[in-house]
Design an enzyme around this catalytic site. Structure first.
Site, mmCIF file in Angstrom:
data_model
loop_
_atom_site.group_PDB
_atom_site.id
_atom_site.type_symbol
_atom_site.label_atom_id
_atom_site.label_comp_id
_atom_site.label_asym_id
_atom_site.label_seq_id
_atom_site.Cartn_x
_atom_site.Cartn_y
_atom_site.Cartn_z
ATOM 1 N N GLU A 2 -21.701 -7.006 48.498
ATOM 2 C CA GLU A 2 -22.712 -7.912 49.060
ATOM 3 C C GLU A 2 -23.777 -7.119 49.818
ATOM 4 O O GLU A 2 -24.982 -7.234 49.549
ATOM 5 C CB GLU A 2 -22.021 -8.900 49.997
ATOM 6 C CG GLU A 2 -22.922 -9.751 50.856
ATOM 7 C CD GLU A 2 -22.104 -10.424 51.958
ATOM 8 O OE1 GLU A 2 -21.794 -11.608 51.795
ATOM 9 O OE2 GLU A 2 -21.760 -9.744 52.954
ATOM 10 N N ASP A 30 -21.263 -18.674 54.186
ATOM 11 C CA ASP A 30 -21.689 -18.596 52.795
ATOM 12 C C ASP A 30 -22.752 -19.650 52.488
ATOM 13 O O ASP A 30 -23.788 -19.354 51.890
ATOM 14 C CB ASP A 30 -20.493 -18.797 51.857
ATOM 15 C CG ASP A 30 -19.797 -17.496 51.508
ATOM 16 O OD1 ASP A 30 -19.920 -16.530 52.292
ATOM 17 O OD2 ASP A 30 -19.131 -17.437 50.460
#
Length: 371
Positions: free
Chosen positions: A64, A255
């Site tokens: 990420e 998220d």
């Protein structure tokens, strides 16, 4: 070739002077990539040709963060940094053999750069591929384009083995939570619709256009009809999903903050769907009505099961980016852009995730992302 549109610079649109956003972006890059190693930077050198980004709060290196760093470096024109991050990712994160071959480990150790888990977190693959496409154009690098096309092909067409399949579910035509078999659900924030359109153009694989449309349909179903909030995880039919190891994953939290960016970026670049405008507006109306808002909610706007965080820089940046989908002159834009403009650059212990989203949010809000 799909029609592209030029995103607006929302900072100048609401009254900030020319060059204001560029200074914010430059300052954020300098601090997070080159600043004080104790309290400011998240990026460090492994060698003259390799750099890596640490999740400071968890003391690990994630696909990420590496892919976000490459995305930021590409958008801001830092070719050397981009190459260093990509070199490290290929050396230490990429699986070159075994069932995960072609995909990137989501978590690598900061001590010896060994893989802590070889499995992929698909948002990393998506941002790696998008960053490579941007860098290929910006730096005139054919090798980056070929790397992107190979990864994009694996995401869609990797042959299923005893453990791992493609990242795009071949039946649902949507991104999976993980390509490891058995993970038959999704993460709403992984639906990077604009990227899919760019993937289709780069590879000639029109299956990606179907994935883009399926994602819009999914995000419409997954949004709460009143609040517009999403769960961190969801079933393919949009139902928020709670996991035994993360009971709050059916709630709106870290998220899910990113969904607004995905919707607005597609609308700003491709005018993907008026539904994207409506979804962003619904979400922003919810937050506007709850000032000073917090960062964690149940999807119906209720109290988070644990103590919620105050509004974080990451969420504030994503909400500002969502304003790209609003019509010019919408009064919501001024306040959410002002929120972002007045933030200090994230620092200290939790600077990694907030810092990455803050910088990407600045790029999106100022119209500096071009696929």
């Amino acid at each position: 070739m799909q029609t592209r549109y030029t995103p607006r610079n929302l900072f100048t649109e609401v009254g900030y002077p020319e060059g204001f956003a560029e200074r914010l972006i430059e300052n954020a890059y300098h601090q997070l990539f080159e600043g004080d190693p104790v309290d400011e930077r998240v990026c460090f050198e492994a060698s003259d040709t390799m750099s890596y980004i640490i999740d400071i709060g968890h003391d690990d290196i994630r696909s990420e963060g590496m892919s976000y760093g490459m995305f930021i470096a590409a958008c801001t024109g830092h070719e050397k940094m981009f190459s260093n991050l990509w070199n490290f990712s290929k050396r230490y994160l990429k699986n070159h053999e075994g069932p995960h071959k072609g995909f990137f480990s989501w978590q690598v150790s900061t001590t010896d750069f060994s893989m802590m888990d070889p499995g992929a977190a698909p948002d990393g693959e998506e941002y790696f591929a998008a960053a490579l496409l941007i860098a290929a154009k910006k730096f005139n690098r054919r090798d980056f384009l070929e790397d992107a096309k190979a990864l994009i092909n694996d995401m869609m067409h990797k042959e299923t083995n005893e453990l791992v399949g493609p990242i795009i579910d071949p039946v649902q035509k949507m991104i999976r939570f993980s390509p490891v078999l058995g993970n038959d659900f999704t993460d709403p924030s992984y639906h990077t619709i604009a990227f899919y359109r760019a993937f289709a153009e780069a590879t000639g694989d029109e299956a990606w256009l179907e994935v883009a449309e399926k994602s819009i349909e999914f995000l419409n179903k997954a949004a709460h009809p009143i609040t517009g909030l999403y769960g961190d995880y969801a079933e393919y039919d949009g139902t928020p999903k709670s996991m035994s190891w993360f009971p709050e994953s059916n709630c709106f939290s870290g998220d899910a903050w990113r969904v607004a960016l995905n919707l607005s970026l597609d609308y700003a670049l491709f005018r993907g769907s008026e539904k994207e405008r409506e979804l962003c507006e619904r979400l922003l109306f919810f937050f506007e009505g709850r000032r000073p808002y917090v960062s964690d909610f149940t999807v119906d706007g209720g109290l988070y099961p644990r103590t919620p965080r105050n509004a974080t820089p990451g969420l504030i940046a994503m909400n500002a980016a969502a304003c790209q989908a609003l019509v010019q002159g919408n009064p919501l834009t001024r306040q959410f852009v002002k929120d972002l403009a007045e933030l200090p650059i994230p620092s200290k212990f939790w600077r990694y995730y907030d810092g990455m989203l803050y910088t990407i949010g600045l790029l999106a809000t100022s119209g500096k992302i071009s696929l």
